[in-house]
Structure formats: structure tokens, C-alpha cells
Design a protein around this motif. Structure first.
Motif, mmCIF file in Angstrom:
data_model
loop_
_atom_site.group_PDB
_atom_site.id
_atom_site.type_symbol
_atom_site.label_atom_id
_atom_site.label_comp_id
_atom_site.label_asym_id
_atom_site.label_seq_id
_atom_site.Cartn_x
_atom_site.Cartn_y
_atom_site.Cartn_z
ATOM 1 N N THR A 230 -2.478 -2.533 -3.441
ATOM 2 C CA THR A 230 -1.996 -3.487 -4.408
ATOM 3 C C THR A 230 -2.117 -4.835 -3.786
ATOM 4 O O THR A 230 -1.150 -5.392 -2.887
ATOM 5 C CB THR A 230 -1.105 -3.414 -5.282
ATOM 6 O OG1 THR A 230 -0.959 -1.957 -5.808
ATOM 7 C CG2 THR A 230 -0.607 -4.499 -6.357
ATOM 8 N N LEU A 231 -2.822 -5.843 -4.228
ATOM 9 C CA LEU A 231 -2.944 -7.125 -3.913
ATOM 10 C C LEU A 231 -2.220 -8.176 -5.090
ATOM 11 O O LEU A 231 -2.581 -8.022 -6.053
ATOM 12 C CB LEU A 231 -4.463 -7.674 -3.359
ATOM 13 C CG LEU A 231 -5.122 -6.996 -2.198
ATOM 14 C CD1 LEU A 231 -6.619 -7.611 -2.308
ATOM 15 C CD2 LEU A 231 -4.306 -7.365 -1.029
ATOM 16 N N LYS A 232 -1.593 -8.954 -4.471
ATOM 17 C CA LYS A 232 -0.777 -9.792 -5.452
ATOM 18 C C LYS A 232 -1.385 -11.257 -5.100
ATOM 19 O O LYS A 232 -1.342 -11.790 -4.103
ATOM 20 C CB LYS A 232 0.701 -10.080 -5.051
ATOM 21 C CG LYS A 232 1.336 -10.757 -6.151
ATOM 22 C CD LYS A 232 2.944 -10.778 -6.094
ATOM 23 C CE LYS A 232 3.427 -9.378 -6.337
ATOM 24 N NZ LYS A 232 3.410 -8.840 -7.571
ATOM 25 N N VAL A 233 -1.871 -11.843 -6.098
ATOM 26 C CA VAL A 233 -2.856 -13.186 -5.775
ATOM 27 C C VAL A 233 -2.366 -13.985 -7.070
ATOM 28 O O VAL A 233 -2.378 -13.915 -8.177
ATOM 29 C CB VAL A 233 -4.336 -12.671 -6.168
ATOM 30 C CG1 VAL A 233 -5.373 -14.077 -5.704
ATOM 31 C CG2 VAL A 233 -4.766 -11.739 -4.785
ATOM 32 N N TRP B 113 0.749 -0.957 0.059
ATOM 33 C CA TRP B 113 -0.143 0.008 0.047
ATOM 34 C C TRP B 113 0.880 1.303 0.012
ATOM 35 O O TRP B 113 1.923 1.122 0.267
ATOM 36 C CB TRP B 113 -0.907 0.212 1.180
ATOM 37 C CG TRP B 113 -0.086 0.165 2.571
ATOM 38 C CD1 TRP B 113 0.216 -0.962 3.104
ATOM 39 C CD2 TRP B 113 0.121 1.386 3.350
ATOM 40 N NE1 TRP B 113 0.746 -0.332 4.285
ATOM 41 C CE2 TRP B 113 0.673 0.849 4.584
ATOM 42 C CE3 TRP B 113 -0.384 2.761 2.987
ATOM 43 C CZ2 TRP B 113 1.166 1.830 5.540
ATOM 44 C CZ3 TRP B 113 0.138 3.678 4.038
ATOM 45 C CH2 TRP B 113 0.882 3.270 5.027
ATOM 46 N N LYS B 114 0.313 1.958 -0.493
ATOM 47 C CA LYS B 114 0.976 3.542 -0.403
ATOM 48 C C LYS B 114 0.003 4.615 -0.353
ATOM 49 O O LYS B 114 -1.146 4.549 -0.896
ATOM 50 C CB LYS B 114 1.921 3.834 -1.757
ATOM 51 C CG LYS B 114 1.182 3.904 -3.272
ATOM 52 C CD LYS B 114 2.089 3.952 -4.449
ATOM 53 C CE LYS B 114 1.109 4.103 -5.399
ATOM 54 N NZ LYS B 114 2.121 4.276 -6.660
ATOM 55 N N LEU B 115 0.516 5.778 0.283
ATOM 56 C CA LEU B 115 -0.481 6.906 0.576
ATOM 57 C C LEU B 115 -0.030 7.935 -0.580
ATOM 58 O O LEU B 115 0.915 8.137 -0.801
ATOM 59 C CB LEU B 115 0.037 7.726 1.849
ATOM 60 C CG LEU B 115 -0.708 8.578 2.479
ATOM 61 C CD1 LEU B 115 -2.384 8.319 2.632
ATOM 62 C CD2 LEU B 115 -0.329 9.364 3.844
ATOM 63 N N GLY B 116 -0.952 8.603 -1.130
ATOM 64 C CA GLY B 116 -0.982 9.620 -2.042
ATOM 65 C C GLY B 116 -1.843 10.925 -1.596
ATOM 66 O O GLY B 116 -2.961 10.655 -0.846
ATOM 67 N N VAL B 117 -1.818 11.905 -2.489
ATOM 68 C CA VAL B 117 -2.776 13.033 -2.407
ATOM 69 C C VAL B 117 -3.456 13.414 -3.911
ATOM 70 O O VAL B 117 -2.565 13.688 -4.590
ATOM 71 C CB VAL B 117 -1.936 14.252 -1.756
ATOM 72 C CG1 VAL B 117 -2.889 15.364 -1.691
ATOM 73 C CG2 VAL B 117 -1.184 13.807 -0.146
ATOM 74 N N SER C 54 -5.333 -4.148 -7.777
ATOM 75 C CA SER C 54 -5.410 -2.590 -7.051
ATOM 76 C C SER C 54 -6.451 -1.958 -7.258
ATOM 77 O O SER C 54 -7.286 -1.948 -8.024
ATOM 78 C CB SER C 54 -4.030 -1.587 -8.045
ATOM 79 O OG SER C 54 -2.863 -2.613 -8.088
ATOM 80 N N PHE C 55 -6.713 -1.180 -5.903
ATOM 81 C CA PHE C 55 -7.753 -0.411 -5.749
ATOM 82 C C PHE C 55 -7.604 0.599 -4.879
ATOM 83 O O PHE C 55 -6.424 0.812 -4.071
ATOM 84 C CB PHE C 55 -9.177 -1.105 -5.232
ATOM 85 C CG PHE C 55 -8.591 -2.041 -3.840
ATOM 86 C CD1 PHE C 55 -8.953 -1.351 -2.662
ATOM 87 C CD2 PHE C 55 -8.053 -3.258 -3.980
ATOM 88 C CE1 PHE C 55 -8.332 -2.206 -1.606
ATOM 89 C CE2 PHE C 55 -7.874 -4.282 -2.851
ATOM 90 C CZ PHE C 55 -7.959 -3.670 -1.696
ATOM 91 N N GLU C 56 -8.322 2.031 -4.879
ATOM 92 C CA GLU C 56 -8.089 3.141 -3.903
ATOM 93 C C GLU C 56 -8.866 3.030 -2.985
ATOM 94 O O GLU C 56 -10.185 2.691 -3.052
ATOM 95 C CB GLU C 56 -8.157 4.352 -4.772
ATOM 96 C CG GLU C 56 -6.664 4.325 -5.726
ATOM 97 C CD GLU C 56 -6.845 5.757 -6.527
ATOM 98 O OE1 GLU C 56 -7.678 6.605 -6.378
ATOM 99 O OE2 GLU C 56 -5.936 5.936 -7.192
#
Length: 207
Positions: free
Chosen positions: A168-171, A146-150, A182-184
Motif C-alpha cells: 500500500t502506497l500513500k501518495v 506491506w504485509k504478507l498473506g497466503v 494498493s496492489f498485490e
């Protein structure tokens, strides 16, 4: 080798259109194809959750080979089926190569050599149990990032400046292909997501 096993393998390989994939296999250098086969064997032995075709495809493309991840995933599925079927039928190296040659004469020589070598070295280690085949119907979690953005702007608002989290999930799907999802989320959503993970962890500690 039982005639029934050879017939099943032949029909299934034809249905998978191995001949149609042969042109793409020809493009893959021997070392990359060997790495793909090694990953497939490890996956069938439950040593890794799946085959990272996206990462391998990127490296092949970087080397100057034009191939897309969809084609590589198809090749991985064919080789995985080949190895798992051979394991269930207890095929020797020569029986596997003979069955493959009788069915698909268009495979490049380097691919057949790799399959022969990998199966000869590691084929006997594969254990494809009925229980494993029956339970492999859902994806397997591999990793999370995960990462934080603006968010600075959008089409409807010039200055948003609100924080969001990209997860981001690696499946690994049931076929063994590893993909990223990936999702926000807004920060409150992420906090709730994290809280639910903590609740799951607390429950698991009581099991």
C-alpha cells in the motif's frame, strides 16, 4: 485589495461551485472544519505532503455526520484554492472575508469564522512561489506499507496456499489530497521490487 484580484477570486469560486458545496460544509462541525483548514495551511507551507481527507472523513462519519470522501475532497480543494489565491493577492483577513462574502453568501457562519481565524493567524506565513506552482504537477510519495498473506482458495482452485505480498502506497496528488494505492505481488515480484529500491538507494548515495 485590487479590483482585479477580487474579480478573479469571484469568477474562480463560482467556477468551483462553492455554493453547491455549502450544504456539505454546513454538515461539518466547526472543530473538524478548523482541522481541515489547518491541514491545508500546513500543506501550502510545505510542512505536510497533503491533506488526508480519507482519514478525516472517516472520523467525521464516526461522529455521526453523513458525508463522503468525495464531497470532503471537493471542499478541501475549494478552501485550498481560496487560501492560495488570497496569498498570491496578499489579501488581508478583512479583504478575504469581504471577497468571500460578496461571492458566496450561502457559506455557513461557522465556516466563515474558521476561515477568518485561520487566515488571521497563519495567512501571512503562506508563500506560494511561482516555482512551487510550476513544479507541483506530479504526486508526492508519503508512506509505504506491506504485509504478507497466503491465498487459500479461488473460484478455480480449492486450495492454493501460495504466499503473496500486499503493498500500500500513500501518495499525495498535485492537488494535495492523500490517497492509498494498493496492489498485490508474488514473493518473487516483491523481491525484485525490493532489489530495485536497493539499487536506487545505492545510486542516491553517490549523488
Amino acid at each position: 485589495m485590487a479590483a482585479g484580484s477580487a474579480a478573479v477570486l469571484a469568477r474562480a469560486l463560482e467556477a468551483l461551485d462553492v455554493g453547491g458545496a455549502a450544504d456539505k460544509i454546513t454538515l461539518i462541525p466547526q472543530d473538524f472544519f478548523a482541522e481541515l483548514c489547518e491541514q491545508i495551511i500546513q500543506h501550502l507551507n510545505h510542512k505536510i505532503p497533503g491533506v488526508n481527507t480519507a482519514e478525516l472523513c472517516e472520523r467525521i462519519q464516526t461522529s455521526g455526520i453523513e458525508i463522503n470522501v468525495g464531497d470532503l475532497a471537493k471542499i478541501a480543494n475549494i478552501v485550498s484554492f481560496l487560501f492560495s489565491t488570497a496569498a498570491r493577492s496578499n489579501l488581508s483577513t478583512e479583504e478575504l472575508v469581504t471577497a468571500l462574502g460578496n461571492t458566496v453568501s450561502v457559506l455557513p457562519k461557522h465556516a466563515v469564522q474558521v476561515i477568518r481565524h485561520v487566515w488571521n493567524e497563519q495567512g501571512k506565513s503562506i508563500s506560494v512561489s511561482e516555482d512551487a506552482r510550476n513544479t507541483a504537477t506530479v504526486g508526492q510519495f508519503v508512506d509505504i506499507k506491506w504485509k504478507l498473506g497466503v491465498a487459500m482458495s479461488s473460484d478455480t482452485c480449492r486450495s492454493l496456499k501460495y504466499p503473496y505480498v500486499t503493498v500500500t502506497l500513500k501518495v499525495a496528488d498535485p492537488s494535495g489530497q492523500i490517497t492509498d494505492k494498493s496492489f498485490e505481488m508474488t514473493v518473487p515480484q516483491f523481491k525484485n521490487f525490493f532489489r530495485q529500491f536497493k539499487e536506487m538507494a545505492a545510486v542516491l548515495e553517490t549523488v
